[in-house]
Design an enzyme around this catalytic site. Sequence first.
Site, mmCIF file in Angstrom:
data_model
loop_
_atom_site.group_PDB
_atom_site.id
_atom_site.type_symbol
_atom_site.label_atom_id
_atom_site.label_comp_id
_atom_site.label_asym_id
_atom_site.label_seq_id
_atom_site.Cartn_x
_atom_site.Cartn_y
_atom_site.Cartn_z
ATOM 1 N N GLY A 34 9.153 -31.932 9.921
ATOM 2 C CA GLY A 34 9.594 -32.208 8.553
ATOM 3 C C GLY A 34 10.778 -31.386 8.088
ATOM 4 N N GLY A 176 3.543 -3.437 4.344
ATOM 5 C CA GLY A 176 3.104 -3.713 5.718
ATOM 6 C C GLY A 176 4.068 -3.155 6.746
ATOM 7 N N VAL A 179 5.617 -5.743 12.476
ATOM 8 C CA VAL A 179 6.881 -6.089 13.118
ATOM 9 C C VAL A 179 7.925 -6.566 12.106
ATOM 10 C CG1 VAL A 179 7.861 -7.371 15.030
ATOM 11 C CG2 VAL A 179 5.445 -6.859 15.023
ATOM 12 N N GLU A 199 1.948 1.076 3.897
ATOM 13 C CA GLU A 199 1.063 0.536 4.930
ATOM 14 C C GLU A 199 -0.386 0.947 4.664
ATOM 15 O OE1 GLU A 199 0.981 -1.449 7.763
ATOM 16 O OE2 GLU A 199 -1.100 -0.773 7.927
ATOM 17 N N VAL A 233 -2.165 -1.788 -1.110
ATOM 18 C CA VAL A 233 -1.408 -2.381 -2.209
ATOM 19 C C VAL A 233 -2.349 -3.238 -3.062
ATOM 20 C CG1 VAL A 233 0.392 -4.060 -2.770
ATOM 21 C CG2 VAL A 233 0.827 -2.279 -1.056
ATOM 22 N N THR A 267 2.591 -8.734 5.379
ATOM 23 C CA THR A 267 1.210 -8.342 5.675
ATOM 24 C C THR A 267 0.540 -9.337 6.609
ATOM 25 O OG1 THR A 267 0.679 -9.372 3.555
ATOM 26 C CG2 THR A 267 0.794 -6.974 3.601
ATOM 27 N N GLY A 268 1.303 -9.924 7.493
ATOM 28 C CA GLY A 268 0.723 -10.812 8.490
ATOM 29 C C GLY A 268 0.976 -12.279 8.181
ATOM 30 N N ALA A 317 6.433 -16.201 19.628
ATOM 31 C CA ALA A 317 7.099 -17.420 20.092
ATOM 32 C C ALA A 317 6.852 -17.642 21.585
ATOM 33 C CB ALA A 317 8.594 -17.323 19.812
ATOM 34 N N HIS A 441 22.437 2.097 40.009
ATOM 35 C CA HIS A 441 22.870 3.237 39.202
ATOM 36 C C HIS A 441 24.285 2.964 38.709
ATOM 37 C CE1 HIS A 441 23.359 7.369 37.888
ATOM 38 N NE2 HIS A 441 24.534 7.372 38.491
HETATM 39 P P1 NAI Z 1 1.671 -7.611 11.239
HETATM 40 O O1 NAI Z 1 0.290 -8.084 11.434
HETATM 41 O O2 NAI Z 1 2.511 -7.208 12.400
HETATM 42 O O3 NAI Z 1 1.674 -6.367 10.227
HETATM 43 C C1 NAI Z 1 1.129 -6.455 8.927
HETATM 44 C C2 NAI Z 1 0.874 -5.054 8.402
HETATM 45 O O4 NAI Z 1 0.500 -5.130 7.038
HETATM 46 C C3 NAI Z 1 -0.274 -4.348 9.126
HETATM 47 O O5 NAI Z 1 0.190 -3.095 9.566
HETATM 48 C C4 NAI Z 1 -1.337 -4.246 8.045
HETATM 49 O O6 NAI Z 1 -2.163 -3.120 8.201
HETATM 50 C C5 NAI Z 1 -0.499 -4.188 6.774
HETATM 51 N N1 NAI Z 1 -1.241 -4.530 5.548
HETATM 52 C C6 NAI Z 1 -2.108 -5.546 5.378
HETATM 53 N N2 NAI Z 1 -2.592 -5.524 4.109
HETATM 54 C C7 NAI Z 1 -2.005 -4.498 3.462
HETATM 55 C C8 NAI Z 1 -2.101 -3.953 2.120
HETATM 56 N N3 NAI Z 1 -2.907 -4.481 1.188
HETATM 57 N N4 NAI Z 1 -1.354 -2.886 1.806
HETATM 58 C C9 NAI Z 1 -0.531 -2.331 2.729
HETATM 59 N N5 NAI Z 1 -0.410 -2.801 3.997
HETATM 60 C C10 NAI Z 1 -1.133 -3.868 4.356
HETATM 61 O O7 NAI Z 1 2.372 -8.776 10.394
HETATM 62 P P2 NAI Z 1 3.898 -9.118 10.083
HETATM 63 O O8 NAI Z 1 4.796 -7.959 10.301
HETATM 64 O O9 NAI Z 1 3.867 -9.773 8.740
HETATM 65 O O10 NAI Z 1 4.244 -10.202 11.185
HETATM 66 C C11 NAI Z 1 3.535 -11.442 11.232
HETATM 67 C C12 NAI Z 1 3.493 -11.997 12.619
HETATM 68 O O11 NAI Z 1 4.796 -12.359 13.050
HETATM 69 C C13 NAI Z 1 2.943 -10.999 13.610
HETATM 70 O O12 NAI Z 1 1.949 -11.622 14.375
HETATM 71 C C14 NAI Z 1 4.118 -10.638 14.465
HETATM 72 O O13 NAI Z 1 3.744 -10.387 15.794
HETATM 73 C C15 NAI Z 1 5.034 -11.848 14.349
HETATM 74 N N6 NAI Z 1 6.417 -11.409 14.473
HETATM 75 C C16 NAI Z 1 6.867 -11.024 15.693
HETATM 76 C C17 NAI Z 1 8.147 -10.544 15.840
HETATM 77 C C18 NAI Z 1 8.591 -10.077 17.179
HETATM 78 O O14 NAI Z 1 7.932 -10.379 18.165
HETATM 79 N N7 NAI Z 1 9.677 -9.315 17.285
HETATM 80 C C19 NAI Z 1 9.083 -10.451 14.706
HETATM 81 C C20 NAI Z 1 8.480 -10.835 13.477
HETATM 82 C C21 NAI Z 1 7.203 -11.314 13.378
#
Ligand code: NAI
Length: 462
Positions: A34, A176, A179, A199, A233, A267-268, A317, A441
């Site tokens: 979409g 959060g 990543v 965090e 938070v 936050t995920g 991904a 090297h």
């Molecule tokens: P995440 O799961 O990596 O991190 C979320 C963070 O938020 C955690 O540390 C958690 O403890 C914290 N959190 C949750 N509730 C909270 C609160 N009330 N107050 C404060 N902190 C709190 O999620 P994120 O960074 O949003 O990424 C989402 C997804 O996207 C992940 O599965 C990630 O692997 C994927 N991603 C991967 C990338 C890469 O491979 N380079 C780049 C961007 C995203």
Amino acid sequence: MSSYDVIVIGAGPGGYVSAIRCAQLGMKVAVVEGRETLGGTCLNVGCIPSKALLHATHMLHEAEHNFADMGLKGKAPSVDWKQMLTYKETVVGQNTGGIEFLFKKNKIDWIKGWATIPAAGKVQVGDDTYDAKNIIIASGSEASVLPGIEVDEQTVVTSTGALTLNKIPKSLVVIGAGVIGLELGSVYARLGAEVTVIEYLDAITPGMDGEIARQFQKMLTKQGLKFTLGAAVQGVTVKNNKATVTYQLRKDNSEHSITADTVLVATGRKPYTAGLGLDALGVALTDRGQIKTDAKYATNVPGIYAIGDTIAGPMLAHKAEDEGMAVAEGIAGQKPHVNYGVIPGVIYTHPEVSNVGETEETLKAAGRAYKVGKFPFMGNARAKANFAGDGFVKLLVDAQTDRILGAHIIGPMAGDLIHEICVAMEFGAAAEDIARTCHAHPTYSEAVREAALACGDGAIHV
Ligand code: NAI
């Protein structure tokens, strides 16, 4: 109406890769998408645009911090934010256009619109219904926003809004330390914003090897990011285009608040399956809203499969791509296998951070005897020449057999270096196999070999 062997719902990395593999295996395929462009979250509002901004701002950082030392004199460039966003959009366009080209090349039909599944074997898009022997749900994920927070994508943003801010904020609060928060937090810190990361847990990047996480936090702190850990938070309020985040410190339940130009909620993410009609179909979900699948990615409804962020496992991904290929091969009668023990993770900050397999924490929890082989990039000639001596390679190997169980890298090109270890792990290699392999090297890869040598009689350059 047209009928297909396979209809894939969603054209992100899971869906488009799956569609291409299905077509390669001789199936008649359509993809329902979409969005205006193919590529899903990753290409449009995720991996690719964020990497463009990370690249551009890293160049700025190099100019500001390292050029003069290399004899490159002159004022560091100033930032034309509009042009930086245009560059990012151009990169996105090249990539999404590339998928469109691949669809044509593989004779895959793009059905534009949002799909529902009125019954097994049927996909409805607008007023049209299509027949499909097999349906693959690859509809991805969406930001999971805390209750009490309203996202407007202007002042309070998810990663999507953070990629198109109309100006660089002077202050940014990131909720959060995962990543997304750290990658985009880095971008804006390099652009001069005061970045504070709040965090919930007592450490950044949950699930990461503890030693690496601590080192990573130190490096990011040196780059100007501020961290408030152990803070839950409670909510965000917006007044006069400024956002105030209230949070409670877990150690003493004290209440605090911080105000910023922009708040990034990171936050995920959660599976995005709204509107597909899964309830009416009786597709079984986990209590976290993920679609339940068997080893062949089949749901409990015959002919309906699911992959990527809609099912269990890391929301990455490349994990979705592997599942996309595997589900196609399974439908074609092959016996595919995704090795979930060898899925690398990369954070594209500077330095990069990468990992695969076990951490020291998971090995300790399992009571497994292991050895650690470490090598600092300070001992690597190429890294020193490139102002990239911060960080190290860490290998975790079985104490008896020397078999590689996990690897963690923080340093230059960590996201690329990890793959040597991934291949080694797929072959069940020992650290000695890496240590006895000649490495060119001067390359960063030598640091991986040195970490492998450190698992045996010792690294050379320490
Ligand atoms: P995440 O799961 O990596 O991190 C979320 C963070 O938020 C955690 O540390 C958690 O403890 C914290 N959190 C949750 N509730 C909270 C609160 N009330 N107050 C404060 N902190 C709190 O999620 P994120 O960074 O949003 O990424 C989402 C997804 O996207 C992940 O599965 C990630 O692997 C994927 N991603 C991967 C990338 C890469 O491979 N380079 C780049 C961007 C995203």
